[in-house]
Design a protein around this motif. Sequence first.
Motif, PDB file in Angstrom:
ATOM      1  N   LEU A  36       1.010   6.711  -6.672  1.00 13.12           N
ATOM      2  CA  LEU A  36      -0.241   7.398  -6.994  1.00 13.12           C
ATOM      3  C   LEU A  36      -0.096   8.909  -6.865  1.00 13.12           C
ATOM      4  O   LEU A  36      -0.631   9.664  -7.683  1.00 13.12           O
ATOM      5  CB  LEU A  36      -1.350   6.887  -6.065  1.00 13.12           C
ATOM      6  CG  LEU A  36      -2.795   7.145  -6.467  1.00 13.12           C
ATOM      7  CD1 LEU A  36      -3.131   6.461  -7.790  1.00 13.12           C
ATOM      8  CD2 LEU A  36      -3.739   6.645  -5.377  1.00 13.12           C
TER       9      LEU A  36
ATOM     10  N   ALA B 224      -1.500  10.805   0.634  1.00 12.05           N
ATOM     11  CA  ALA B 224      -1.065   9.409   0.547  1.00 12.05           C
ATOM     12  C   ALA B 224      -1.219   8.694   1.878  1.00 12.05           C
ATOM     13  O   ALA B 224      -1.638   7.532   1.927  1.00 12.05           O
ATOM     14  CB  ALA B 224       0.390   9.350   0.078  1.00 12.05           C
TER      15      ALA B 224
ATOM     16  N   VAL C  24       0.624   4.000  -3.030  1.00 13.30           N
ATOM     17  CA  VAL C  24       0.166   5.390  -2.889  1.00 13.30           C
ATOM     18  C   VAL C  24       1.297   6.373  -3.163  1.00 13.30           C
ATOM     19  O   VAL C  24       1.039   7.494  -3.628  1.00 13.30           O
ATOM     20  CB  VAL C  24      -0.493   5.656  -1.515  1.00 13.30           C
ATOM     21  CG1 VAL C  24      -1.748   4.827  -1.350  1.00 13.30           C
ATOM     22  CG2 VAL C  24       0.471   5.431  -0.363  1.00 13.30           C
TER      23      VAL C  24
ATOM     24  N   ARG D 299       0.827  -1.202   0.000  1.00 15.90           N
ATOM     25  CA  ARG D 299       0.000   0.000   0.000  1.00 15.90           C
ATOM     26  C   ARG D 299       0.863   1.254   0.000  1.00 15.90           C
ATOM     27  O   ARG D 299       0.563   2.235  -0.688  1.00 15.90           O
ATOM     28  CB  ARG D 299      -0.925   0.014   1.229  1.00 15.90           C
ATOM     29  CG  ARG D 299      -2.078  -0.961   1.165  1.00 15.90           C
ATOM     30  CD  ARG D 299      -3.052  -0.606   0.051  1.00 15.90           C
ATOM     31  NE  ARG D 299      -3.652   0.700   0.225  1.00 15.90           N
ATOM     32  CZ  ARG D 299      -4.310   1.374  -0.712  1.00 15.90           C
ATOM     33  NH1 ARG D 299      -4.426   0.846  -1.923  1.00 15.90           N
ATOM     34  NH2 ARG D 299      -4.842   2.550  -0.473  1.00 15.90           N
TER      35      ARG D 299
ATOM     36  N   ILE E  55      -6.603  10.730  -8.569  1.00 18.26           N
ATOM     37  CA  ILE E  55      -6.617   9.757  -7.467  1.00 18.26           C
ATOM     38  C   ILE E  55      -8.044   9.312  -7.177  1.00 18.26           C
ATOM     39  O   ILE E  55      -8.320   8.122  -6.995  1.00 18.26           O
ATOM     40  CB  ILE E  55      -5.974  10.369  -6.204  1.00 18.26           C
ATOM     41  CG1 ILE E  55      -4.467  10.548  -6.407  1.00 18.26           C
ATOM     42  CG2 ILE E  55      -6.251   9.505  -4.970  1.00 18.26           C
ATOM     43  CD1 ILE E  55      -3.797  11.356  -5.324  1.00 18.26           C
TER      44      ILE E  55
ATOM     45  N   GLU F   5      -6.829   2.817   3.503  1.00 17.77           N
ATOM     46  CA  GLU F   5      -8.086   2.537   2.813  1.00 17.77           C
ATOM     47  C   GLU F   5      -9.326   2.958   3.616  1.00 17.77           C
ATOM     48  O   GLU F   5     -10.197   2.147   3.918  1.00 17.77           O
ATOM     49  CB  GLU F   5      -8.166   1.053   2.453  1.00 17.77           C
ATOM     50  CG  GLU F   5      -7.040   0.604   1.547  1.00 17.77           C
ATOM     51  CD  GLU F   5      -7.082  -0.881   1.227  1.00 17.77           C
ATOM     52  OE1 GLU F   5      -7.505  -1.669   2.091  1.00 17.77           O
ATOM     53  OE2 GLU F   5      -6.693  -1.243   0.101  1.00 17.77           O
TER      54      GLU F   5
ATOM     55  N   THR G 261      -9.278   5.448  -7.370  1.00 13.38           N
ATOM     56  CA  THR G 261      -9.573   4.743  -6.118  1.00 13.38           C
ATOM     57  C   THR G 261     -11.063   4.648  -5.816  1.00 13.38           C
ATOM     58  O   THR G 261     -11.461   3.898  -4.923  1.00 13.38           O
ATOM     59  CB  THR G 261      -8.887   5.453  -4.933  1.00 13.38           C
ATOM     60  OG1 THR G 261      -9.398   6.793  -4.811  1.00 13.38           O
ATOM     61  CG2 THR G 261      -7.371   5.499  -5.130  1.00 13.38           C
TER      62      THR G 261
ATOM     63  N   LEU H  42      -4.804   7.791   2.342  1.00 12.65           N
ATOM     64  CA  LEU H  42      -5.261   6.743   1.425  1.00 12.65           C
ATOM     65  C   LEU H  42      -4.686   5.372   1.772  1.00 12.65           C
ATOM     66  O   LEU H  42      -5.309   4.350   1.471  1.00 12.65           O
ATOM     67  CB  LEU H  42      -4.867   7.095  -0.007  1.00 12.65           C
ATOM     68  CG  LEU H  42      -5.588   8.266  -0.671  1.00 12.65           C
ATOM     69  CD1 LEU H  42      -4.928   8.591  -1.997  1.00 12.65           C
ATOM     70  CD2 LEU H  42      -7.062   7.957  -0.869  1.00 12.65           C
ATOM     71  N   ALA H  43      -3.512   5.336   2.411  1.00 16.40           N
ATOM     72  CA  ALA H  43      -2.790   4.076   2.597  1.00 16.40           C
ATOM     73  C   ALA H  43      -3.570   3.057   3.411  1.00 16.40           C
ATOM     74  O   ALA H  43      -3.441   1.855   3.193  1.00 16.40           O
ATOM     75  CB  ALA H  43      -1.431   4.340   3.243  1.00 16.40           C
TER      76      ALA H  43
END
Length: 227
Positions: A94, A119, A91, A87, A153, A125, A157, A122-123
């Motif tokens: 990303l 990031a 990211v 992950r 992004i 989730e 996602t 987002l890592a």
Amino acid sequence: MGINEGEFVAIIGPSGCGKSTLLKMVAGLLKPTSGLILVEGKEVQGPGLDRGVVFQEGALFPWLTVADNIRFGARNKKMPPEVIEKRTQDVIQLVQLEGFENTFPARLSGGMKQRVAVARALAYEPEILLMDEPFGQVDAQTRGKLQQLLIDIWRRTNSTIMFVTHSIQEAVFLADRIIVFSSRPGTIIEQITVDLPRPRQTLSEAFFKYRIHIAKLLGGEAEGFFG
């Protein structure tokens, strides 16, 4: 007021109207004086890893590298180490920070710090990404790049995003739906569905009509919202 799964919602209104307060209540950092806030049907009782938060200043840990800042939330969520590493690398790619994994925040530009903050959120989730004027302290050119990066992004996602901003242009460029707040005490004036194709052309007549409509809703307080 509700937000659908995968929707990008922007909240705009004058200073002090309660935009950031609402976001902090969804984040579980403040308690509502009345009513309930639900995420996936469950009442928000406090902060949780089902929600990722990105503040205006980024709030990175200065003693951690880029990669370790990003790993932080995933470790708290007790993901398996191999998942955390995947992950983290995903990211970093990303948000286009390859090569900066071992860099400390003090050596990053403002825009790069915000990319790390996104990031990190987002890592692990989260089910919803909460963003409180995340691009408000960067220059106009960097802000434009970060806005486009965020759209990319979001599309990749399928995240659900709640985005607080003072900028009418930013709200129209980013959001599926814009919620316009009145002055204190903040109430919802109107919810506007932005029916424009992406990528959005900021100089088009249709884009400008949305800007003018929102400025009129904000009345005399609209000055300064065009940034």
